[in-house]
Enzyme design. Sequence first.
Site, short mmCIF file in Angstrom:
data_model
loop_
_atom_site.label_atom_id
_atom_site.label_comp_id
_atom_site.label_asym_id
_atom_site.label_seq_id
_atom_site.Cartn_x
_atom_site.Cartn_y
_atom_site.Cartn_z
N ASN A 406 0.80 -1.23 0.00
CA ASN A 406 0.00 0.00 0.00
C ASN A 406 0.83 1.28 0.00
O ASN A 406 0.37 2.32 0.47
CB ASN A 406 -0.92 0.01 1.23
CG ASN A 406 -1.79 -1.21 1.30
OD1 ASN A 406 -2.14 -1.80 0.28
ND2 ASN A 406 -2.15 -1.60 2.52
N SER A 469 -4.26 -5.66 1.28
CA SER A 469 -4.50 -6.78 2.19
C SER A 469 -5.92 -7.30 2.05
O SER A 469 -6.18 -8.49 2.29
CB SER A 469 -4.27 -6.35 3.64
OG SER A 469 -2.91 -6.23 3.94
#
Length: 510
Positions: A406, A469
Amino acid sequence: MKKQTFSFLLVLCMLFGMLPVVLASESGNTAGSPNFNVGTPERTATGLRCQVNLTGRQEGDTLWAVVFAEFNGAAGQMKQCNVVDTAANPVTVELRNVLDTDFVRLVWMDRNCTVRGSQAIARPPENTNAESGIQEAAGEEDFDTQVMNLLHPEFLSASSEMAMEEAAENDPYAYKRLIVSSDRRLPSLSAYGNPYVIYNPTTGHSVLQFSTASDARTCAAYLSELSYVRYAEPDILLRGGPMSSEDYLNAASTEYLSWGVQAMKADVLSAALRTKSGTSPVVVAVADSGVQMNHPLFQGRLTDTGYDFIDNDNDPEDAHSHGTHVAGTIVDCTRGLLDIQIMPVRVLSATGGGTAAGIALGIRHAVRNGAKVINLSLGGGHSNYLDDAIREALEAGVTVVVAAGNEGNSVMEHCPAHIADVITVGAVDSDRQRASFSNYGESVDLAAPGVGIRSSILNSEYGLKNGTSMASPHVAAAAAMLKYGFPDKTPAEIQQALKDTATDLGASGW
């Protein structure tokens, strides 16, 4: 000249020319020869002794034991070349006049001089018990058990998990631990504080625990210069992906929690698979922060083979929520498929951090206990050791799905997302646009819903989270359903099938 004598001389000539190359280029068993098993060497008065199991031995096969003198840290002049009697199996190899510094190579050849197996061994030092600082493992599982005891906080009397992880954020050597891969046993490291060493002669991996970060750092530099050391690296910190939303909400009254289920048509696939019968169960290991074991969403969907590699027990209860959310998405995508089970493997702490060594333990545990898919919604800096564990899983036929990360930058900067053979997953929003935080690059195989994903959280509740995730378990669920419907598919075939049926987003072309 008799035919047997001629054949012997031909083999000998080939062996003399081949062995230095084999010794320099190989480690452990030759690829494709899993039945060449070399036991732990024992020290004798002037040499060494070991047992070798040649499963599948055929008439005409020979086992050679060759000893080389050390030359500048590599194999030098050949000192002896021995044909070992293979009349009984396992075979006993006993060599005399072997120095501690010598290189020894065992080579199993068939009657056509094709190498069926090859492995380097070393003469054990005089004392291999824990008091000497070196503990040689008796095999893979024994190695993992010893490493687990080493990682356990009580063993090290370390600071709190949070303090250690904060230190490791700034210093990769904060755990005072090295992971080494080498072609032979490491030399004495007394000059570097005489670290505690766990050595696995089967794979050539060693885990070294030092008293200070400085000793670990300087020893890593020394070991990296040795020709027989493939890598010497610190045991680094990795984390579950950061999430930009922590808005905890009650579950909506719809059948599915995540909008991604229907966007991906996971509901269509799961409905089709419910009509199949006689299909073997598929276990998906979620190597993460654990799961809330009694969450209503997981009723009937958890295996009893999970493990907690943070607390070193068989209760992988989640203390963070990340793993519970990830596992919930897999269950959400596979509604009605009770034969797709979740194996919770806790490798991340209550603060969301874990070490490369601990995560590798979790991966190997999942493989040993029958997982067919492993989801890794975690990442960090590069770890060769973690790469090795993942490649072992792939070679065992286990599909590995990982989050791209991320950070909004190149996926090649992050482990394990950079590995080509895993399924690396980026994130898109409900408009099928790349999420601003999602990493990108050639190693990203697929994108999946990763923004505003509702799934299970702690306290038997449900909440929204964002991140790659959250995208990864959507794909792990799809991979599990493909494995359930087509049990013979390999990890590469599952990856290709997912790509072939994916929608091409953005500019035309992959």
